[in-house]
Design a protein around this motif. Structure first.
Motif, short mmCIF file in Angstrom:
data_model
loop_
_atom_site.label_atom_id
_atom_site.label_comp_id
_atom_site.label_asym_id
_atom_site.label_seq_id
_atom_site.Cartn_x
_atom_site.Cartn_y
_atom_site.Cartn_z
N GLY A 56 0.76 -7.04 -9.20
CA GLY A 56 0.46 -6.52 -7.86
C GLY A 56 -0.31 -7.52 -7.03
O GLY A 56 -0.04 -7.69 -5.82
N ILE A 57 -1.29 -8.21 -7.65
CA ILE A 57 -2.04 -9.25 -6.92
C ILE A 57 -1.10 -10.37 -6.49
O ILE A 57 -1.19 -10.89 -5.37
CB ILE A 57 -3.17 -9.80 -7.81
N GLY A 58 -0.18 -10.76 -7.38
CA GLY A 58 0.77 -11.81 -7.05
C GLY A 58 1.67 -11.43 -5.89
O GLY A 58 1.93 -12.25 -5.00
N LEU A 59 2.14 -10.18 -5.86
CA LEU A 59 2.98 -9.73 -4.74
C LEU A 59 2.18 -9.70 -3.44
O LEU A 59 2.70 -10.02 -2.37
CB LEU A 59 3.55 -8.35 -5.05
N SER A 60 0.91 -9.32 -3.54
CA SER A 60 0.06 -9.32 -2.35
C SER A 60 -0.12 -10.74 -1.81
O SER A 60 -0.05 -10.98 -0.59
CB SER A 60 -1.31 -8.71 -2.69
N LEU A 61 -0.35 -11.71 -2.69
CA LEU A 61 -0.45 -13.10 -2.27
C LEU A 61 0.87 -13.61 -1.69
O LEU A 61 0.89 -14.36 -0.71
CB LEU A 61 -0.86 -13.97 -3.46
N PHE A 62 1.97 -13.19 -2.30
CA PHE A 62 3.29 -13.60 -1.84
C PHE A 62 3.53 -13.12 -0.41
O PHE A 62 4.07 -13.86 0.43
CB PHE A 62 4.36 -13.02 -2.79
N GLU A 63 3.13 -11.89 -0.12
CA GLU A 63 3.34 -11.33 1.21
C GLU A 63 2.37 -11.94 2.23
O GLU A 63 2.77 -12.31 3.34
CB GLU A 63 3.15 -9.82 1.17
N SER A 64 1.10 -12.05 1.85
CA SER A 64 0.09 -12.50 2.82
C SER A 64 0.19 -13.99 3.14
O SER A 64 -0.22 -14.42 4.22
CB SER A 64 -1.31 -12.19 2.28
N ASN A 65 0.75 -14.79 2.22
CA ASN A 65 0.88 -16.23 2.45
C ASN A 65 2.14 -16.61 3.21
O ASN A 65 2.42 -17.80 3.40
CB ASN A 65 0.83 -16.98 1.13
N SER A 96 4.83 -7.25 6.08
CA SER A 96 5.40 -5.91 5.91
C SER A 96 4.98 -5.27 4.59
O SER A 96 4.89 -4.05 4.48
CB SER A 96 6.92 -5.97 5.99
N TYR A 97 4.75 -6.11 3.58
CA TYR A 97 4.32 -5.65 2.24
C TYR A 97 5.31 -4.64 1.65
O TYR A 97 4.92 -3.70 0.97
CB TYR A 97 2.92 -5.05 2.30
N ARG A 98 6.60 -4.85 1.93
CA ARG A 98 7.61 -3.92 1.39
C ARG A 98 7.70 -4.03 -0.12
O ARG A 98 7.76 -3.00 -0.81
CB ARG A 98 8.97 -4.21 2.03
N SER A 99 7.75 -5.25 -0.63
CA SER A 99 7.86 -5.42 -2.08
C SER A 99 6.65 -4.83 -2.79
O SER A 99 6.78 -4.18 -3.83
CB SER A 99 8.02 -6.90 -2.43
N LEU A 100 5.46 -5.03 -2.22
CA LEU A 100 4.25 -4.46 -2.82
C LEU A 100 4.27 -2.94 -2.77
O LEU A 100 3.83 -2.26 -3.71
CB LEU A 100 3.01 -4.99 -2.10
N GLY A 101 4.82 -2.38 -1.69
CA GLY A 101 4.92 -0.92 -1.58
C GLY A 101 5.82 -0.32 -2.65
O GLY A 101 5.46 0.69 -3.29
N PHE A 102 6.98 -0.94 -2.88
CA PHE A 102 7.87 -0.45 -3.94
C PHE A 102 7.22 -0.62 -5.31
O PHE A 102 7.38 0.24 -6.20
CB PHE A 102 9.20 -1.20 -3.89
N TYR A 103 6.49 -1.71 -5.48
CA TYR A 103 5.85 -1.97 -6.78
C TYR A 103 4.76 -0.94 -7.05
O TYR A 103 4.65 -0.42 -8.18
CB TYR A 103 5.28 -3.38 -6.81
N VAL A 104 3.94 -0.64 -6.07
CA VAL A 104 2.89 0.36 -6.24
C VAL A 104 3.51 1.73 -6.54
O VAL A 104 3.00 2.49 -7.38
CB VAL A 104 1.99 0.42 -4.99
#
Length: 278
Positions: free
Chosen positions: A126-135, A143-151
């Protein structure tokens, strides 16, 4: 690769070890659940190791360790990967299932390392996906779509495990005895053993019986000869017809749980992988 290694392969391997033992137990040996668990966990280890090496290759061996989420992601990843490699080595030196010290291996391999490492790995993904989206690496940054599906996947997985834990703990308590211990969650087996385990009475000593008592009425000589006659040989186990036992409700519930688990895991993780890849 990390999304394939941890949420897809490792969690599935843990599911088979945690819940599918009574449904896929022996015979034959080794049990089917163990073979599936071992294949999935080894595949997870190699794919995760490849993903870790690619990070160093992409950065030419240099990793930015600024005090941020990037540092936390890196340190947790290294710690988790080392324990993921150590755990199969521990299992290679496990004692026999009948050993009185087997509970130490079960606690170390299954709970202290297995479940703890998996939980840390899910958080780190989850931290990695957050970094992926924010960077800005995502096709739609912010949009944080991938993080939303992961959560969503992690929450549904947690609820499913809580439901299975409650159901099979209840079944173990209602069943009671040695059978109940086998049906209950392995994580709390010592607790269940304390409350519902049965203490087996000591075996009665085998005494030499009078030969006359084992024969039909007659003379002492006839009785002695009769007692010394060899008993008819029992047919080998292979010659005995095996009747297929109907599946118990416990086994049916486990297969239903596996179906729900796969319906949660496969679509959501594949969606996350696709969103990250594009």
């Amino acid at each position: 690769l990390m999304l394939i290694s941890w949420p897809l392969l490792a969690v599935t391997g843990i599911f088979f070890a945690a819940w599918m033992k009574p449904a896929l137990g022996p015979p034959p040996m080794p049990p089917k659940w163990f073979t599936i668990h071992r294949v999935l966990m080894l595949a997870s280890m190699f794919i995760g190791a490849a993903g870790s090496l690619l990070i160093f290759v992409a950065n030419k061996g240099l990793i930015s360790l600024d005090p941020s989420r990037n540092l936390a992601h890196f340190l947790i990843g290294i710690f988790v990967m080392l324990l993921h490699i150590i755990n199969p080595i521990i299992s290679a030196f496990r004692c026999l299932p009948t050993s009185p010290r087997r509970w130490i291996f079960n606690l170390l391999h299954g709970s202290l390392i297995g479940l703890a490492v998996e939980m840390l790995a899910l958080v780190n993904c989850g931290i990695g996906l957050s970094l992926f989206e924010s960077n800005g690496y995502s096709s739609s940054p912010g949009s944080y779509r991938s993080l939303g599906f992961y959560v969503t996947y992690v929450v549904l997985l947690f609820l499913l495990f809580i439901a299975l834990f409650s159901i099979f703990t209840g079944i173990a308590v209602i069943t009671g005895g040695e059978k109940g211990l086998k049906l209950g969650p392995a994580v709390i087996k010592p607790i269940l053993e304390y409350f519902i385990g049965e203490t087996k009475p000591p075996a009665e000593p085998v005494l030499f019986r009078n030969a006359v008592s084992e024969t039909i009425p007659g003379t002492a000589t006839d009785a002695t000869v009769k007692a010394q006659e060899p008993k008819p040989a029992t047919p080998p186990p292979s010659a005995t017809p095996v009747t297929k036992q109907p599946k118990s409700k416990d086994v049916v519930l486990r297969w239903i749980g596996l179906t729900v688990f796969l319906c949660i895991t496969i679509p959501l993780i594949l969606i996350v992988i696709v969103l990250v890849a594009v």
